[in-house]
Design an enzyme around this catalytic site. Sequence first.
Site, PDB file in Angstrom:
ATOM      1  N   HIS A   1      -0.198   2.091  -4.047  1.00  0.00           N
ATOM      2  CA  HIS A   1      -1.519   2.066  -4.677  1.00  0.00           C
ATOM      3  C   HIS A   1      -2.107   0.659  -4.568  1.00  0.00           C
ATOM      4  O   HIS A   1      -1.401  -0.332  -4.725  1.00  0.00           O
ATOM      5  CB  HIS A   1      -1.346   2.480  -6.138  1.00  0.00           C
ATOM      6  CG  HIS A   1      -2.566   2.412  -6.977  1.00  0.00           C
ATOM      7  ND1 HIS A   1      -3.668   3.219  -6.776  1.00  0.00           N
ATOM      8  CD2 HIS A   1      -2.858   1.634  -8.048  1.00  0.00           C
ATOM      9  CE1 HIS A   1      -4.578   2.956  -7.689  1.00  0.00           C
ATOM     10  NE2 HIS A   1      -4.115   1.987  -8.474  1.00  0.00           N
TER      11      HIS A   1
ATOM     12  N   GLU B   1      -0.137   8.343  -2.670  1.00  0.00           N
ATOM     13  CA  GLU B   1      -0.322   7.897  -4.041  1.00  0.00           C
ATOM     14  C   GLU B   1      -0.936   9.035  -4.837  1.00  0.00           C
ATOM     15  O   GLU B   1      -1.656   9.881  -4.288  1.00  0.00           O
ATOM     16  CB  GLU B   1      -1.206   6.650  -4.115  1.00  0.00           C
ATOM     17  CG  GLU B   1      -2.641   6.821  -3.607  1.00  0.00           C
ATOM     18  CD  GLU B   1      -3.504   5.611  -3.946  1.00  0.00           C
ATOM     19  OE1 GLU B   1      -3.572   5.253  -5.130  1.00  0.00           O
ATOM     20  OE2 GLU B   1      -4.088   5.032  -3.015  1.00  0.00           O
TER      21      GLU B   1
ATOM     22  N   SER C   1      -8.678   0.332  -8.068  1.00  0.00           N
ATOM     23  CA  SER C   1      -8.172   1.234  -9.097  1.00  0.00           C
ATOM     24  C   SER C   1      -9.222   1.450 -10.189  1.00  0.00           C
ATOM     25  O   SER C   1     -10.324   1.898  -9.901  1.00  0.00           O
ATOM     26  CB  SER C   1      -6.856   0.688  -9.656  1.00  0.00           C
ATOM     27  OG  SER C   1      -6.159   1.678 -10.380  1.00  0.00           O
TER      28      SER C   1
END
Length: 300
Positions: A273, A243, A149
């Site tokens: 995610h 996502e 991320s």
Amino acid sequence: MSIQAVITNLVLRWQFKRAGRGPLNVQKARSKINHLAKRYPPPPKSIRHTPVAAQPDKGLCPAEWLSVANPKRTVVYFHGGGYFFCGLETHRPTCAYLARTAEAQVLSVDYRLAPENVFPAAVDDALAWWKALLAQGIDPKTVVFAGDSAGGGLTLACMLAAKAEGLPLPAGAVLFSPWTDLSCSGETMKTQADADVMFNPESLPEAAALYLAGQPANTPLASPLFGDLAGLPPLLIYASEHEILLSDSTRLHERAKAQGVQSTLHLKPKMPHVWPTMLMLPEARATLKACGEFIAARTR
């Protein structure tokens, strides 16, 4: 799709996405994720855990090593969390598992978080640790960067910053659902808004604003998707087809290839995610094993 993934999706949609509606609450998010991390088991006995205190005189933030007994290579890991939450404890299980599958020593970097420390503090911390490892004599050909991320975006930003300073680059990078575009302009921010089990689309611009603190969202070291990727080492990217940050991975993959960078993109449907970091999922464990093989192949 495993039954564990089905259950995880249901729990995330109910407890995480539902709770994330409304204005971003930094302290609430930190408290909740840190409370969950307290339940994680310690690293297995086969993994050596060595905390590293901050070294302000050297510009180094805290970090920790998670290592097999006789590591053959090094992984530098940057955790996710929107640049404002998560840390060493939340990602310790993933780093320990990756250390085992890659037969590596993993350095998990506890970079400074927004809003207390805004861009480019995280990039400065990442680059400072890379310089420190190089100064210690670690061969960059035996190192792979990794991150999930926001940490995936930071992985790329660190490499871009290192390239700009003429520093050696690692042998490769592993990215889990990397957040590469803080302008949040990817089409899947809208098209996957309902399918995404973790995020409400309006939350990401809020997190980006906390980190950017007025800097342009397309600044390459904040949004590496808009940077000059030429010369970066091979990328291994994993993301979910469902996502809202899917476009951050697909656009990165295409732009990297267009600029001469070797890139491999793996997509899985109906996964959350950063699912490779969720060790309760058999899909995650299989993926981390594949990542270990990639890391080993890049650092022989």
